[in-house]
Design a protein around this motif. Structure first.
Motif, PDB file in Angstrom:
ATOM      1  N   ARG A 162       0.831  -1.224   0.000  1.00 43.69           N
ATOM      2  CA  ARG A 162       0.000   0.000   0.000  1.00 43.69           C
ATOM      3  C   ARG A 162       0.857   1.261   0.000  1.00 43.69           C
ATOM      4  O   ARG A 162       0.445   2.288  -0.539  1.00 43.69           O
ATOM      5  CB  ARG A 162      -0.930  -0.010   1.214  1.00 43.69           C
ATOM      6  CG  ARG A 162      -2.015  -1.060   1.092  1.00 43.69           C
ATOM      7  CD  ARG A 162      -3.254  -0.704   1.908  1.00 43.69           C
ATOM      8  NE  ARG A 162      -4.357  -1.579   1.499  1.00 43.69           N
ATOM      9  CZ  ARG A 162      -4.668  -2.714   2.094  1.00 43.69           C
ATOM     10  NH1 ARG A 162      -3.998  -3.127   3.143  1.00 43.69           N
ATOM     11  NH2 ARG A 162      -5.677  -3.447   1.654  1.00 43.69           N
TER      12      ARG A 162
ATOM     13  N   SER B  43      -3.643  -2.339  -5.108  1.00 45.58           N
ATOM     14  CA  SER B  43      -3.632  -1.623  -3.827  1.00 45.58           C
ATOM     15  C   SER B  43      -4.456  -0.348  -3.865  1.00 45.58           C
ATOM     16  O   SER B  43      -4.679   0.280  -2.852  1.00 45.58           O
ATOM     17  CB  SER B  43      -2.196  -1.299  -3.411  1.00 45.58           C
ATOM     18  OG  SER B  43      -1.591  -0.521  -4.416  1.00 45.58           O
TER      19      SER B  43
ATOM     20  N   LEU C  20      -9.255  -4.178  -1.240  1.00 47.06           N
ATOM     21  CA  LEU C  20      -9.026  -5.552  -0.794  1.00 47.06           C
ATOM     22  C   LEU C  20      -8.510  -5.532   0.637  1.00 47.06           C
ATOM     23  O   LEU C  20      -7.788  -4.612   1.027  1.00 47.06           O
ATOM     24  CB  LEU C  20      -7.995  -6.219  -1.702  1.00 47.06           C
ATOM     25  CG  LEU C  20      -8.306  -6.208  -3.203  1.00 47.06           C
ATOM     26  CD1 LEU C  20      -7.096  -6.740  -3.978  1.00 47.06           C
ATOM     27  CD2 LEU C  20      -9.515  -7.075  -3.493  1.00 47.06           C
ATOM     28  N   ASN C  21      -8.867  -6.555   1.403  1.00 41.20           N
ATOM     29  CA  ASN C  21      -8.258  -6.632   2.726  1.00 41.20           C
ATOM     30  C   ASN C  21      -6.816  -7.144   2.575  1.00 41.20           C
ATOM     31  O   ASN C  21      -6.393  -7.546   1.480  1.00 41.20           O
ATOM     32  CB  ASN C  21      -9.096  -7.498   3.678  1.00 41.20           C
ATOM     33  CG  ASN C  21      -9.129  -8.953   3.265  1.00 41.20           C
ATOM     34  OD1 ASN C  21      -8.138  -9.480   2.753  1.00 41.20           O
ATOM     35  ND2 ASN C  21     -10.256  -9.600   3.468  1.00 41.20           N
ATOM     36  N   ASP C  22      -6.088  -7.114   3.675  1.00 43.20           N
ATOM     37  CA  ASP C  22      -4.650  -7.423   3.603  1.00 43.20           C
ATOM     38  C   ASP C  22      -4.396  -8.787   2.973  1.00 43.20           C
ATOM     39  O   ASP C  22      -3.527  -8.936   2.105  1.00 43.20           O
ATOM     40  CB  ASP C  22      -4.042  -7.394   5.017  1.00 43.20           C
ATOM     41  CG  ASP C  22      -3.931  -5.969   5.545  1.00 43.20           C
ATOM     42  OD1 ASP C  22      -4.251  -5.045   4.771  1.00 43.20           O
ATOM     43  OD2 ASP C  22      -3.535  -5.810   6.707  1.00 43.20           O
ATOM     44  N   GLU C  23      -5.169  -9.785   3.429  1.00 40.10           N
ATOM     45  CA  GLU C  23      -4.892 -11.151   2.959  1.00 40.10           C
ATOM     46  C   GLU C  23      -5.191 -11.301   1.466  1.00 40.10           C
ATOM     47  O   GLU C  23      -4.433 -11.934   0.731  1.00 40.10           O
ATOM     48  CB  GLU C  23      -5.740 -12.146   3.761  1.00 40.10           C
ATOM     49  CG  GLU C  23      -5.220 -12.313   5.185  1.00 40.10           C
ATOM     50  CD  GLU C  23      -6.225 -12.929   6.109  1.00 40.10           C
ATOM     51  OE1 GLU C  23      -7.442 -12.775   5.844  1.00 40.10           O
ATOM     52  OE2 GLU C  23      -5.816 -13.563   7.082  1.00 40.10           O
ATOM     53  N   GLU C  24      -6.300 -10.668   1.027  1.00 44.69           N
ATOM     54  CA  GLU C  24      -6.623 -10.720  -0.413  1.00 44.69           C
ATOM     55  C   GLU C  24      -5.578  -9.989  -1.227  1.00 44.69           C
ATOM     56  O   GLU C  24      -5.142 -10.462  -2.291  1.00 44.69           O
ATOM     57  CB  GLU C  24      -7.964 -10.030  -0.660  1.00 44.69           C
ATOM     58  CG  GLU C  24      -9.178 -10.883  -0.483  1.00 44.69           C
ATOM     59  CD  GLU C  24     -10.407 -10.069  -0.825  1.00 44.69           C
ATOM     60  OE1 GLU C  24     -10.919  -9.377   0.068  1.00 44.69           O
ATOM     61  OE2 GLU C  24     -10.850 -10.122  -1.988  1.00 44.69           O
TER      62      GLU C  24
END
Lengths: 155, 678
Positions: free
Chosen positions: B333, B358, B365-369
């Protein structure tokens, strides 16, 4: 589109006058040519006339019933008066005989008896018929419950 | 499928010919997920046979059976039969593969017992010339033949090669059907891409993967041990990623120059330059072959610092990022990764792709995605990495089967989430599959996704299990020992439960429902909703059971299921009472009993759910209700003696009186006429 021509309605006064004139002419004819029969009918049908005045039944059904039996009572007396003598004496002779009065008024009385006994018979008949019909309907209901269950009552 | 002929009622007999001798195990021929037993050929034609009886929880490769049965491939164990068999003492039915038995030992002791994918098993080093002549050439030829039939082996490893005869002069390649490809392979014999994936989620091997495994197998035989034995899993992968597999595995091995070209070429990490069977055989005959170039470490590249480590290899970086998604997401990010790719690696396409991920705006998207998708960009040929998972897209099915068999709910949930997030579709866009038309894969995955995300019996993760593993037997605990592969076998298992008095209203569990829904290709849970509704009265659920099972029965060409039918037939009184017309109920009860006695479930279901019958019954009931009410009103009217009654009596009374009056008048007139007329 065509229009039918509506015939003019005769005035009620004229019609009543025509009836009165007709009755007058017939009465005059009877007085001249069949006085005993006319007088016998006049006094013999007094119960019918009295009934007619007091009758409140729809279509004057009581008067008709009494009238018919009254005529049946008067009919033999009128028949007897047709013996060729159309004088006042003959008419008085006929009317002073109490048997003749009895015959004529019993006739009218029979009309009243019939008016009393008719509804009694009718009630018995109607009640029986209704009971029979109700029995049939109840039987039909029992059959419906037997076939469809008691749910037919609740639905 | 050949196994269709294999269902036999006799204990231990399969195909009507092979008797599996359950009391004669052949432990030296066991496979990781299958036990070996001696087999007696009832026709006496084959003296040395073995049966591999499979672990019911491990998906087997039934789709390969027809090709392998169609012709015997030299230097591969010959498959003679595949099908279900019931062996006493094994707790029910099992999948059996009947092979001609190798008469010699394995080339190496089993390595598969090690949970970390390494082997410390050793054997005496094999002479290089012997290894080439006895193992490399015949197995390369066998792999070529297999590939010609459209089969990849996926289980080439030292302990899966046997001496075919007691004299140990000839070898055969062992079984490849009893487990998903790659599942029990040591890490060293798998390519880096497949090695990065979890063993159960490696998916089908390619032809190149088989030859890579053959190369490592050859090295292992010559060295007398697994060439990767000195590393742990992470170190082995890192060494192979950085230095290349050949250098990492064989860099310190004392191998002669004679065998070096073939090992270098078979262990090439570049599949395009890896040798195939023809090249190996040609080389063995002395034809000069240009060996594949070994890859060296990228020491010239500016590194990317992450968590205190400098990464020059994108794949190594991808591994590191996927291990710590929170930190990785922060780096992505903050555009550090994009900048590094653009400015230092000069790879603007990757940089753009990662920056697009990002900056997804509202649909961030969340971190894992984010990390999962970034890793796909960095290492497109590697597996999908999400949370603790590393799965090839076509390895999802076996991985899910493995996680469910291990009752690892965290892993099952992670796989379900991976499907919910449609990461396999993203992989088709960003990963190594992006250059291939995956229209059919997309359609199939969309169906899997749709079925997984639906609630209710027949859907959810159990449905995904059967959608992703179309040849998996039903894993219901209720019919656990039945090893049911098709609807008929599931019905048979339920019939058996009914016969033993073990069937109950909850017997259609999630697995049975999902298995059947998969086979019937159900897209809606409507047909199963009443089955799973615990608030429904038991009889209603049984009726739903019957309708569902009836459809299954119809689909299986209506085999008789007398016990199941009888069980259901005797528990559906309330359903019959749904019909209002009692003569019809009586008739239905009789017909249901007759159908139950004949075991015809589909006709039972049709009988009770006949819409015309129900409509006619409802219409008749409505008429009956109306008629009853009309009768009641009429009876009330008749018994009320109200004004109508009086009017009727009065009218009739007048009529009687009038009739009497006219009768008297007529009689008088007649009498007068007679008397005075004469």
């Amino acid at each position: 589109m065509s229009y039918r021509k509506i015939p003019p309605t005769p005035k009620r006064g004229m019609r009543a006058l025509a009836i009165i004139v007709t009755i007058g002419l017939v009465t005059a004819g009877l007085v001249v040519f069949a006085l005993p029969a006319f007088l016998a009918s006049l006094v013999g049908l007094l119960p019918t006339m009295a009934t007619l005045v007091a009758d409140r039944t729809p279509g004057y059904r009581a008067s008709r019933c009494v009238g018919v039996t009254n005529i049946a009572g008067v009919l033999p007396i009128v028949a007897m008066s047709f013996n060729g003598d159309t004088s006042m004496d003959a008419a008085i002779t006929l009317l002073v005989d109490p048997t003749n009065w009895l015959v004529m008024y019993v006739g009218a009385g029979m009309g009243w008896v019939l008016l009393w006994i008719g509804p009694v018979i009718a009630e018995v008949f109607v009640t029986q018929k209704a009971a029979s019909e109700a029995r049939g309907l109840r039987e039909n209901q029992r059959k419906l419950i037997a076939e469809w269950g008691r749910k037919v009552l609740d639905a | 499928m050949a196994r269709a002929s294999g269902t036999t009622p006799a204990d231990g007999i399969c195909g009507g010919r092979y008797a599996v001798l359950g009391d004669q195990p052949l432990a030296n021929l066991d496979m990781p997920s299958a036990q070996a037993f001696a087999v007696h050929d009832l026709e006496g034609a084959e003296p040395d046979l073995m049966a591999l009886l499979c672990d019911p929880w491990v998906p087997v490769r039934l789709d390969m059976v027809p090709q392998l049965l169609s012709q015997a491939i030299p230097n591969v164990v010959n498959l003679l039969f595949a099908g279900r068999v019931h062996v006493a003492g094994r707790g029910g039915w099992a999948m059996a593969f009947i092979y001609r038995r190798p008469l010699g030992p394995r080339l190496a002791p089993p390595t598969f017992r090690k949970s970390d994918g390494r082997s410390d098993a050793t054997r005496a080093p094999m002479d290089e010339a012997e290894a080439i002549e006895k193992v490399l050439v015949p197995i390369a030829q066998a792999l070529d033949d297999l590939h010609g039939l459209g089969i990849t082996h996926g289980a080439v490893r030292p302990d899966n090669i046997f001496y075919a005869n007691p004299e140990c002069t000839k070898v055969v390649l062992g079984d490849c059907l009893t487990a998903p490809q790659g599942h029990y392979q040591p890490l060293s014999v798998e390519t880096i891409e497949r090695g990065l994936a979890d063993p159960a989620g490696r998916g089908p091997a390619s032809e190149g993967d088989d030859f890579y495994a053959l190369g490592v197998t050859l090295a292992a035989l010559i060295m007398g041990q697994d060439p990767g034995a000195q590393f742990d899993r992470a170190a082995l992968l890192e060494a192979r990623i950085i230095s290349g597999s050949h250098r990492a595995l064989l860099g310190k091995a004392n191998l002669s120059m004679g065998v070096s070209p073939v090992l270098q070429s078979l262990l090439s990490d570049d599949v395009e330059s890896r040798w195939n069977g023809r090249a190996v055989i040609s080389w063995s005959k002395g034809t000069t072959q240009r060996p594949a170039r070994a890859k060296g470490p990228r020491s010239d590249r500016p590194p990317f610092e992450f968590m205190g480590t400098a990464y020059r290899e994108l794949r190594a970086l991808a591994v590191a990022l996927s291990a710590t998604p929170a930190h990785a997401a922060e780096q992505i990010r903050r555009r550090r990764l994009g900048d590094w790719l653009r400015k230092k690696i000069i790879d603007p396409n990757r940089a753009e792709a990662i920056e697009a991920l990002s900056s997804s705006g509202e649909e961030a998207l969340n971190d894992e995605e984010l990390v999962a998708q970034t890793v796909m960009v960095l290492d497109p040929a590697g597996p999908i990495r999400y949370r603790s998972l590393a799965l090839m897209p076509d390895g999802l099915g076996p991985a899910l089967a493995d996680a469910m068999a291990a009752e690892d709910s965290d892993r099952v949930n992670d796989i379900a989430d991976l499907i919910r997030l449609k990461l396999p579709l993203v992989y088709m866009e960003l990963g190594a599959w992006r250059d291939v038309d995956h229209y059919q894969d997309r359609i199939e995955f969309d169906a899997v996704h749709a079925n997984l995300t639906k609630d209710g019996l027949g859907f959810g993760v159990e449905r995904a299990l059967y959608d992703l593993n179309p040849l998996l037997p039903c894993r219901s605990a209720t019919i656990g020992g039945a090893y049911a592969f098709d609807l008929r076998e599931v019905l048979g298992a339920l019939d058996g439960l009914a016969e033993r008095g073990e069937l109950n209203d909850d017997s259609i569990d999630k697995h049975i429902a999902a298995f059947i829904a998969n086979r019937l290709k159900l897209k809606s849970s409507d047909e199963l909703s009443e089955l799973s509704d615990a608030s429904m009265p038991p009889e209603r659920r049984r009726y739903a059971f019957l309708r569902f099972i009836g459809e299954v029965h119809q689909r299986c060409n209506r085999p008789p299921m007398p016990n199941l039918a009888k069980w259901l037939g005797s528990r559906l009184e309330l359903v019959i009472e749904d019909f209002n017309y009692r003569p019809l109920r009586h008739d239905l009860t009789g017909r249901l009993k007759r159908l139950a006695a004949s075991g015809d479930l589909s006709r039972m279901a049709t009988l009770l759910s006949n819409p015309t019958l129900r409509q006619r019954d409802e219409a008749g009931f409505k008429v009956a209700v109306k008629q009853y009410a009309a009768n009641a009103r009429r009876i009330e009217a008749l018994s009320s003696h109200g004004a109508v009654h009086d009017t009727r009596i009065a009218g009739l009374g007048y009529s009687i009186a009038s009739f009497g009056a006219y009768a008297i008048l007529a009689a008088t007139a007649f009498a007068v006429t007679v008397m005075f007329g004469a």
